[in-house]
Scaffold this motif. Sequence first.
Motif, PDB file in Angstrom:
ATOM      1  N   LEU A 287      44.276   9.549  48.647  1.00  0.00           N
ATOM      2  CA  LEU A 287      42.970  10.035  48.230  1.00  0.00           C
ATOM      3  C   LEU A 287      42.281   9.038  47.305  1.00  0.00           C
ATOM      4  CD1 LEU A 287      43.867  13.776  47.510  1.00  0.00           C
ATOM      5  CD2 LEU A 287      43.027  12.750  49.647  1.00  0.00           C
ATOM      6  N   ASP A 288      41.005   9.183  47.190  1.00  0.00           N
ATOM      7  CA  ASP A 288      40.168   8.310  46.376  1.00  0.00           C
ATOM      8  C   ASP A 288      40.183   8.758  44.912  1.00  0.00           C
ATOM      9  OD1 ASP A 288      38.351   6.315  45.796  1.00  0.00           O
ATOM     10  OD2 ASP A 288      36.621   7.441  46.527  1.00  0.00           O
TER      11      ASP A 288
ATOM     12  N   GLY B 220      38.799   6.408  56.553  1.00  0.00           N
ATOM     13  CA  GLY B 220      37.599   6.980  57.153  1.00  0.00           C
ATOM     14  C   GLY B 220      36.373   6.892  56.274  1.00  0.00           C
ATOM     15  N   MET B 221      36.561   6.647  54.987  1.00  0.00           N
ATOM     16  CA  MET B 221      35.402   6.631  54.091  1.00  0.00           C
ATOM     17  C   MET B 221      34.598   5.347  54.237  1.00  0.00           C
ATOM     18  SD  MET B 221      37.001   6.071  50.362  1.00  0.00           S
ATOM     19  CE  MET B 221      36.968   4.484  49.629  1.00  0.00           C
ATOM     20  N   ALA B 222      33.330   5.419  53.835  1.00  0.00           N
ATOM     21  CA  ALA B 222      32.453   4.253  53.836  1.00  0.00           C
ATOM     22  C   ALA B 222      32.903   3.290  52.744  1.00  0.00           C
ATOM     23  CB  ALA B 222      31.009   4.673  53.611  1.00  0.00           C
ATOM     24  N   MET B 223      33.140   2.047  53.131  1.00  0.00           N
ATOM     25  CA  MET B 223      33.519   1.031  52.151  1.00  0.00           C
ATOM     26  C   MET B 223      32.345   0.100  51.866  1.00  0.00           C
ATOM     27  SD  MET B 223      36.791  -1.444  52.152  1.00  0.00           S
ATOM     28  CE  MET B 223      37.018  -2.716  50.948  1.00  0.00           C
ATOM     29  N   ILE B 224      31.507  -0.130  52.877  1.00  0.00           N
ATOM     30  CA  ILE B 224      30.312  -0.951  52.697  1.00  0.00           C
ATOM     31  C   ILE B 224      29.130  -0.242  53.332  1.00  0.00           C
ATOM     32  CG2 ILE B 224      31.630  -3.108  52.623  1.00  0.00           C
ATOM     33  CD1 ILE B 224      30.583  -3.671  55.455  1.00  0.00           C
ATOM     34  N   GLY B 225      27.929  -0.577  52.891  1.00  0.00           N
ATOM     35  CA  GLY B 225      26.756   0.032  53.502  1.00  0.00           C
ATOM     36  C   GLY B 225      25.451  -0.483  52.953  1.00  0.00           C
TER      37      GLY B 225
ATOM     38  N   ASP C  50      33.302   9.280  40.365  1.00  0.00           N
ATOM     39  CA  ASP C  50      32.680  10.585  40.587  1.00  0.00           C
ATOM     40  C   ASP C  50      33.783  11.607  40.865  1.00  0.00           C
ATOM     41  OD1 ASP C  50      31.380  12.864  41.483  1.00  0.00           O
ATOM     42  OD2 ASP C  50      30.044  11.781  42.849  1.00  0.00           O
ATOM     43  N   PRO C  51      34.044  12.537  39.961  1.00  0.00           N
ATOM     44  CA  PRO C  51      35.115  13.518  40.156  1.00  0.00           C
ATOM     45  C   PRO C  51      34.996  14.299  41.470  1.00  0.00           C
ATOM     46  CG  PRO C  51      34.298  13.638  37.916  1.00  0.00           C
ATOM     47  CD  PRO C  51      33.371  12.713  38.663  1.00  0.00           C
ATOM     48  N   ALA C  52      33.778  14.500  41.940  1.00  0.00           N
ATOM     49  CA  ALA C  52      33.577  15.249  43.186  1.00  0.00           C
ATOM     50  C   ALA C  52      34.109  14.494  44.401  1.00  0.00           C
ATOM     51  CB  ALA C  52      32.090  15.554  43.380  1.00  0.00           C
ATOM     52  N   LEU C  53      34.297  13.179  44.283  1.00  0.00           N
ATOM     53  CA  LEU C  53      34.778  12.364  45.410  1.00  0.00           C
ATOM     54  C   LEU C  53      36.256  12.017  45.313  1.00  0.00           C
ATOM     55  CD1 LEU C  53      31.743   9.926  45.765  1.00  0.00           C
ATOM     56  CD2 LEU C  53      32.236  11.995  47.092  1.00  0.00           C
ATOM     57  N   GLN C  54      36.917  12.406  44.260  1.00  0.00           N
ATOM     58  CA  GLN C  54      38.302  12.019  44.044  1.00  0.00           C
ATOM     59  C   GLN C  54      39.285  12.674  45.006  1.00  0.00           C
ATOM     60  OE1 GLN C  54      38.934  12.727  39.853  1.00  0.00           O
ATOM     61  NE2 GLN C  54      37.798  10.879  39.280  1.00  0.00           N
ATOM     62  N   SER C  55      38.885  13.706  45.694  1.00  0.00           N
ATOM     63  CA  SER C  55      39.789  14.373  46.636  1.00  0.00           C
ATOM     64  C   SER C  55      39.532  13.971  48.079  1.00  0.00           C
ATOM     65  CB  SER C  55      39.659  15.893  46.504  1.00  0.00           C
ATOM     66  OG  SER C  55      38.340  16.295  46.812  1.00  0.00           O
ATOM     67  N   ARG C  56      38.634  13.013  48.325  1.00  0.00           N
ATOM     68  CA  ARG C  56      38.379  12.582  49.701  1.00  0.00           C
ATOM     69  C   ARG C  56      39.419  11.561  50.141  1.00  0.00           C
ATOM     70  NH1 ARG C  56      33.207   8.399  49.662  1.00  0.00           N
ATOM     71  NH2 ARG C  56      34.066   7.021  48.062  1.00  0.00           N
TER      72      ARG C  56
ATOM     73  N   ASP D 295      21.644  -7.078  49.923  1.00  0.00           N
ATOM     74  CA  ASP D 295      21.208  -5.830  49.286  1.00  0.00           C
ATOM     75  C   ASP D 295      22.041  -4.624  49.684  1.00  0.00           C
ATOM     76  OD1 ASP D 295      19.145  -7.224  47.997  1.00  0.00           O
ATOM     77  OD2 ASP D 295      17.844  -7.006  49.757  1.00  0.00           O
ATOM     78  N   GLY D 296      23.303  -4.859  50.017  1.00  0.00           N
ATOM     79  CA  GLY D 296      24.189  -3.762  50.374  1.00  0.00           C
ATOM     80  C   GLY D 296      25.096  -3.394  49.209  1.00  0.00           C
ATOM     81  N   PHE D 297      26.084  -2.547  49.523  1.00  0.00           N
ATOM     82  CA  PHE D 297      27.080  -2.190  48.518  1.00  0.00           C
ATOM     83  C   PHE D 297      28.464  -2.338  49.127  1.00  0.00           C
ATOM     84  CE2 PHE D 297      26.684   1.906  50.716  1.00  0.00           C
ATOM     85  CZ  PHE D 297      28.014   2.295  50.836  1.00  0.00           C
ATOM     86  N   ILE D 298      29.442  -2.533  48.249  1.00  0.00           N
ATOM     87  CA  ILE D 298      30.840  -2.515  48.648  1.00  0.00           C
ATOM     88  C   ILE D 298      31.582  -1.649  47.633  1.00  0.00           C
ATOM     89  CG2 ILE D 298      31.388  -4.662  47.424  1.00  0.00           C
ATOM     90  CD1 ILE D 298      33.437  -5.180  49.786  1.00  0.00           C
ATOM     91  N   TYR D 299      32.417  -0.778  48.149  1.00  0.00           N
ATOM     92  CA  TYR D 299      33.198   0.118  47.287  1.00  0.00           C
ATOM     93  C   TYR D 299      34.632  -0.372  47.266  1.00  0.00           C
ATOM     94  CZ  TYR D 299      35.591   4.218  45.519  1.00  0.00           C
ATOM     95  OH  TYR D 299      36.385   5.061  44.774  1.00  0.00           O
ATOM     96  N   ASN D 300      35.214  -0.441  46.077  1.00  0.00           N
ATOM     97  CA  ASN D 300      36.597  -0.853  45.919  1.00  0.00           C
ATOM     98  C   ASN D 300      37.428   0.371  45.525  1.00  0.00           C
ATOM     99  OD1 ASN D 300      39.093  -1.822  45.144  1.00  0.00           O
ATOM    100  ND2 ASN D 300      38.284  -3.558  44.015  1.00  0.00           N
ATOM    101  N   PRO D 301      38.176   0.963  46.486  1.00  0.00           N
ATOM    102  CA  PRO D 301      38.946   2.159  46.156  1.00  0.00           C
ATOM    103  C   PRO D 301      40.092   1.891  45.177  1.00  0.00           C
ATOM    104  CG  PRO D 301      39.345   1.490  48.434  1.00  0.00           C
ATOM    105  CD  PRO D 301      38.272   0.599  47.883  1.00  0.00           C
ATOM    106  N   GLU D 302      40.525   0.640  45.031  1.00  0.00           N
ATOM    107  CA  GLU D 302      41.584   0.320  44.076  1.00  0.00           C
ATOM    108  C   GLU D 302      41.083   0.431  42.639  1.00  0.00           C
ATOM    109  OE1 GLU D 302      42.963  -3.501  45.365  1.00  0.00           O
ATOM    110  OE2 GLU D 302      44.005  -2.650  47.100  1.00  0.00           O
ATOM    111  N   GLU D 303      39.763   0.290  42.447  1.00  0.00           N
ATOM    112  CA  GLU D 303      39.160   0.414  41.117  1.00  0.00           C
ATOM    113  C   GLU D 303      38.311   1.667  40.991  1.00  0.00           C
ATOM    114  OE1 GLU D 303      36.736  -3.047  40.763  1.00  0.00           O
ATOM    115  OE2 GLU D 303      38.419  -4.381  40.424  1.00  0.00           O
ATOM    116  N   GLY D 304      37.894   2.219  42.128  1.00  0.00           N
ATOM    117  CA  GLY D 304      37.003   3.375  42.106  1.00  0.00           C
ATOM    118  C   GLY D 304      35.575   3.011  41.745  1.00  0.00           C
ATOM    119  N   LYS D 305      35.182   1.757  42.025  1.00  0.00           N
ATOM    120  CA  LYS D 305      33.860   1.279  41.629  1.00  0.00           C
ATOM    121  C   LYS D 305      33.097   0.730  42.830  1.00  0.00           C
ATOM    122  CE  LYS D 305      35.256   0.259  36.991  1.00  0.00           C
ATOM    123  NZ  LYS D 305      34.792  -0.231  35.767  1.00  0.00           N
TER     124      LYS D 305
END
Length: 154
Positions: free
Chosen positions: A70-71, A86-91, A76-82, A103-113
């Motif tokens: 899980l993330d 399957g989750m979006a990592m970039i967009g 965001d506490p609301a996303l910690q149980s996803r 002008d995109g984003f990248i999410y790092n699940p190892e940091e949660g940022k």
Amino acid sequence: MKSRLSAAFAAVLGLSAPAAALAQNAEAAFGTWLVENRNAIVRISPCGDKACGNIVWLAEPRDASGAAKLDFRNEDPALQSRPICGMAMIGDFTRGSDGRWSDGFIYNPEEGKTYKSNMHVREDGALYVRGYVGVSLFGKSQTWTRVPDDQGGC
């Protein structure tokens, strides 16, 4: 006069060829990519006129108890149980006239940022991804490797 015209024409062709190659490379970003640390595969695809990507494979998709990872590090506490898989990592990447994505984003699940991000396919076929805070100067880059689409999922 004729030789000057030929030289000018050749110069214009020489300048336009790299631009055309970069434009084609923008579409080359679509597909499946093994991230630099080799622990995830991201599938990048068009999202309207933008590019986005979801995690489609994890080297270790389950935690010690056998449950899906899980993330839990998400800010965001609301996303910690996803589930991470399957989750979006970039967009939200916008294609530039030069064939690069910005002008995109990248999410790092190892940091949660989440970070701002740019990307482009290099001449060697690898995907160069840069995540940053504020301006691109303050960030980190990764090189992703294209892999076959069927990796068995999460």
